[in-house]
Design a protein around this motif. Structure first.
Motif, PDB file in Angstrom:
ATOM      1  N   ASP A   1       0.849  -1.185   0.000  1.00 45.08           N
ATOM      2  CA  ASP A   1       0.000   0.000   0.000  1.00 45.08           C
ATOM      3  C   ASP A   1       0.888   1.241   0.000  1.00 45.08           C
ATOM      4  OD1 ASP A   1      -2.303  -1.588   0.204  1.00 45.08           O
ATOM      5  OD2 ASP A   1      -2.163  -1.625   2.396  1.00 45.08           O
ATOM      6  N   PRO A   2       0.468   2.309  -0.677  1.00 52.67           N
ATOM      7  CA  PRO A   2       1.285   3.528  -0.648  1.00 52.67           C
ATOM      8  C   PRO A   2       1.341   4.111   0.760  1.00 52.67           C
ATOM      9  CG  PRO A   2      -0.844   3.935  -1.693  1.00 52.67           C
ATOM     10  CD  PRO A   2      -0.746   2.457  -1.502  1.00 52.67           C
ATOM     11  N   ALA A   3       2.507   4.638   1.115  1.00 46.68           N
ATOM     12  CA  ALA A   3       2.674   5.253   2.431  1.00 46.68           C
ATOM     13  C   ALA A   3       2.086   6.654   2.436  1.00 46.68           C
ATOM     14  CB  ALA A   3       4.151   5.311   2.812  1.00 46.68           C
ATOM     15  N   SER A   4       1.475   7.025   3.540  1.00 43.20           N
ATOM     16  CA  SER A   4       0.948   8.373   3.696  1.00 43.20           C
ATOM     17  C   SER A   4       2.092   9.377   3.705  1.00 43.20           C
ATOM     18  CB  SER A   4       0.165   8.481   5.008  1.00 43.20           C
ATOM     19  OG  SER A   4      -0.213   9.812   5.268  1.00 43.20           O
TER      20      SER A   4
ATOM     21  N   LEU B   1       0.780   4.676  24.264  1.00 39.16           N
ATOM     22  CA  LEU B   1       0.768   5.603  23.144  1.00 39.16           C
ATOM     23  C   LEU B   1      -0.542   5.456  22.391  1.00 39.16           C
ATOM     24  CD1 LEU B   1       4.372   4.956  21.744  1.00 39.16           C
ATOM     25  CD2 LEU B   1       3.682   6.552  23.537  1.00 39.16           C
ATOM     26  N   SER B   2      -1.257   6.554  22.239  1.00 43.56           N
ATOM     27  CA  SER B   2      -2.510   6.545  21.497  1.00 43.56           C
ATOM     28  C   SER B   2      -2.298   7.229  20.155  1.00 43.56           C
ATOM     29  CB  SER B   2      -3.610   7.260  22.284  1.00 43.56           C
ATOM     30  OG  SER B   2      -4.783   7.360  21.499  1.00 43.56           O
ATOM     31  N   CYS B   3      -2.625   6.512  19.096  1.00 49.41           N
ATOM     32  CA  CYS B   3      -2.451   7.030  17.738  1.00 49.41           C
ATOM     33  C   CYS B   3      -3.785   7.082  17.016  1.00 49.41           C
ATOM     34  CB  CYS B   3      -1.464   6.160  16.964  1.00 49.41           C
ATOM     35  SG  CYS B   3       0.142   5.964  17.772  1.00 49.41           S
ATOM     36  N   ALA B   4      -4.828   7.455  17.749  1.00 45.35           N
ATOM     37  CA  ALA B   4      -6.184   7.420  17.210  1.00 45.35           C
ATOM     38  C   ALA B   4      -6.371   8.363  16.031  1.00 45.35           C
ATOM     39  CB  ALA B   4      -7.191   7.750  18.312  1.00 45.35           C
ATOM     40  N   GLU B   5      -5.553   9.416  15.932  1.00 44.44           N
ATOM     41  CA  GLU B   5      -5.702  10.364  14.829  1.00 44.44           C
ATOM     42  C   GLU B   5      -5.194   9.808  13.502  1.00 44.44           C
ATOM     43  OE1 GLU B   5      -4.382  11.169  17.725  1.00 44.44           O
ATOM     44  OE2 GLU B   5      -5.375  12.963  18.530  1.00 44.44           O
ATOM     45  N   SER B   6      -4.492   8.694  13.523  1.00 43.23           N
ATOM     46  CA  SER B   6      -3.940   8.157  12.274  1.00 43.23           C
ATOM     47  C   SER B   6      -5.067   7.649  11.379  1.00 43.23           C
ATOM     48  CB  SER B   6      -2.952   7.028  12.567  1.00 43.23           C
ATOM     49  OG  SER B   6      -3.599   5.935  13.176  1.00 43.23           O
ATOM     50  N   ARG B   7      -4.941   7.909  10.097  1.00 45.85           N
ATOM     51  CA  ARG B   7      -5.896   7.443   9.111  1.00 45.85           C
ATOM     52  C   ARG B   7      -5.359   6.255   8.324  1.00 45.85           C
ATOM     53  NH1 ARG B   7      -7.613  13.417   6.724  1.00 45.85           N
ATOM     54  NH2 ARG B   7      -8.297  14.304   8.729  1.00 45.85           N
ATOM     55  N   ASP B   8      -4.104   5.975   8.525  1.00 47.51           N
ATOM     56  CA  ASP B   8      -3.445   4.860   7.852  1.00 47.51           C
ATOM     57  C   ASP B   8      -2.318   4.388   8.753  1.00 47.51           C
ATOM     58  OD1 ASP B   8      -3.041   3.496   4.979  1.00 47.51           O
ATOM     59  OD2 ASP B   8      -1.079   3.958   5.804  1.00 47.51           O
ATOM     60  N   ILE B   9      -2.048   3.096   8.725  1.00 45.17           N
ATOM     61  CA  ILE B   9      -1.036   2.557   9.640  1.00 45.17           C
ATOM     62  C   ILE B   9       0.352   3.131   9.361  1.00 45.17           C
ATOM     63  CG2 ILE B   9      -0.392   0.514   8.273  1.00 45.17           C
ATOM     64  CD1 ILE B   9      -0.533  -1.059  10.955  1.00 45.17           C
ATOM     65  N   SER B  10       0.593   3.584   8.131  1.00 44.44           N
ATOM     66  CA  SER B  10       1.895   4.153   7.806  1.00 44.44           C
ATOM     67  C   SER B  10       2.113   5.516   8.455  1.00 44.44           C
ATOM     68  CB  SER B  10       2.065   4.267   6.289  1.00 44.44           C
ATOM     69  OG  SER B  10       1.154   5.200   5.748  1.00 44.44           O
ATOM     70  N   GLU B  11       1.073   6.102   9.033  1.00 45.40           N
ATOM     71  CA  GLU B  11       1.212   7.389   9.715  1.00 45.40           C
ATOM     72  C   GLU B  11       1.704   7.243  11.155  1.00 45.40           C
ATOM     73  OE1 GLU B  11      -2.272   9.793   7.250  1.00 45.40           O
ATOM     74  OE2 GLU B  11      -2.520   9.428   9.388  1.00 45.40           O
TER      75      GLU B  11
END
Length: 449
Positions: free
Chosen positions: A188-191, A214-224
């Protein structure tokens, strides 16, 4: 003589991208502590407090404009950073006529800071960090939590990678992709963006050695998602995550990964844990075996115990067991250097993979001229302390096409996976970039003796 193993090299190369940056905490270095004068962070805050409202607005506008195309929700990130440091800078003495500095929850009679001034203060205590500016390597691969909407025989995966940035500091980053039924791999393309995680300390039984959430709830893609060093025990890097999809006896699933945390003059093993690749816990491991590199968990309990393989004596591979996942003592030596390409030392290349025939373990050996090669062995499924067979020759070794880079002559992986009867093996070249190979599992087992 055992037959050679046919290895297919895929046309995938993942290289470092210095344009990928994350905002991380920054605290300016200080003089020795003093009780009679403000520290450097407090003096910095005093200067911001002395600015008039118009100057604050102008500088904040400039900062936000410079970051908005590289970071999402930048205003919220800067405000959060102010809140994280406000306790440490709350004792700053305001310049006469300036707004008084306060904590986020003001006491009666205190003046509340404007959000603009809070955000500008937050901007002075964070920095952009190019987390994969120099290298992107040492991958591990696991099944993705979401396996929906896939053609038959296909598998969606998560790939963890070690990114190296300024100061040769390592962080953990992720990518995703799909393995086809035919063994093909599509990434998949990286953000273009990376998010700053919410950081919370989890008190433990040892002072100044907390676990992290660590909370990464704002990420829209795992690469973020980027997991960068936070504690003093990690300050020089988080290296070589070995991920595994762990299934408990009650069938619950957690993605676990061991990695090496580099502190000031010491290393130790720590454990990453997540159920959704959105919230992560980073937990220090304890016991004599936890001060070594390259530990890798089995994907389930063995005879009621957690189990790992690792190198705890600089040369050999050991089998370790634990009752609680956190405390690891000495174990049983199961593999020693035997072939010329592994005379210097052995180590694992990721968590054991359960197949019908037993536990497939990818290993690395170090030979002459410090060449790192990848091999494999098979452990008994019931008693993994028993080695059933192993490769005499390496699967992958440095070649003319794959030897040059930051650390020459190193071929390395932190974990492969099996889809059907195909082994998918992401691996790193010369501590610089990552690529993929595939091979038939039946051919690999036939080549062992």
């Amino acid at each position: 003589m055992a037959p050679d193993v046919a290895v297919t090299h895929l046309p995938i190369i993942l290289r470092a991208d210095p344009a990928r940056v994350v905002l991380r905490p920054f605290i300016p270095a200080d003089d020795p502590p003093s009780t009679d004068k403000p520290n450097r962070a407090q003096r910095l805050t005093e200067r911001v407090m002395a600015l008039c409202d118009q100057a604050v607005a102008a500088e904040l506008d400039r900062v936000v404009a410079s970051l908005s195309d590289r970071h999402r929700d930048i205003a919220a990130v800067l405000l959060r950073r102010f809140q994280e440091v406000s306790g440490a800078i709350g004792r700053a003495q305001p310049v006469p006529g300036a707004e008084p500095m306060i904590d986020p929850q003001p006491e009666s009679g205190q003046q509340v800071l404007s959000d603009a001034r809070r955000r500008l203060i937050g901007a002075y205590f964070c920095e952009e960090y190019s987390f994969e500016a120099a290298a992107l390597f040492n991958p591990s691969i696991v099944a993705h939590p979401d396996q929906t909407r896939l053609p038959p025989g296909c598998l969606r995966f998560v790939l963890s990678l070690r990114g190296v940035g300024e100061g040769h500091i390592s962080s953990i980053t992720f990518r995703s992709g799909i393995i086809g039924a035919d063994g093909s791999v599509v990434m998949d393309p990286a953000s273009i963006q990376a998010i700053s995680p919410h950081i919370a300390f989890i008190p433990g039984d040892i002072p100044d050695d907390s676990a992290l959430r660590l909370s990464c709830a704002e990420s829209r893609d795992i690469s973020e998602i980027v997991i960068f060093p936070v504690t003093l025990h990690q300050q020089h890097g988080i290296e070589d995550l070995r991920l595994v999809r762990f299934v408990e006896d009650d069938s619950s699933v957690t993605w676990l990964g061991t990695y090496t945390a580099y502190g000031e003059g010491q290393i130790r093993a720590e454990l990453l844990s997540t159920t959704d690749f959105s919230t992560f816990e980073l937990i220090p491991l304890r016991g004599p075996a936890s001060v070594n590199k390259g530990l890798a968990l089995f994907p389930r309990r063995i005879a009621g115990q957690y189990a790992m393989i690792g190198r705890i004596d600089h040369e050999n591979i050991w089998l370790l067991r634990s009752n609680d996942l956190i405390h690891w003592d000495s174990g049983k030596k199961i593999l020693c250097p035997r072939q010329v390409w592994e005379f210097v030392q052995l180590g694992n290349c990721g968590s054991p993979i359960e197949i019908a025939e037993g536990w497939l373990v990818l290993i690395h050996g170090v030979g002459p001229v410090r060449n790192y090669c990848i091999g494999a062995c098979l452990l008994d499924k019931t008693d993994p302390g028993k080695v059933l067979k192993r490769l005499a020759a390496p699967l992958l070794r440095p070649s003319e096409q794959e030897r040059d880079g930051y650390v020459p002559n190193v071929i390395y992986s932190c974990g492969g996976m099996v889809n059907g009867r195909t082994l998918i093996l992401p691996y790193a070249v010369a501590d610089s970039f990552t690529t993929f190979a595939t091979l038939a599992l039946d051919d690999l087992l036939a080549a062992m003796d």
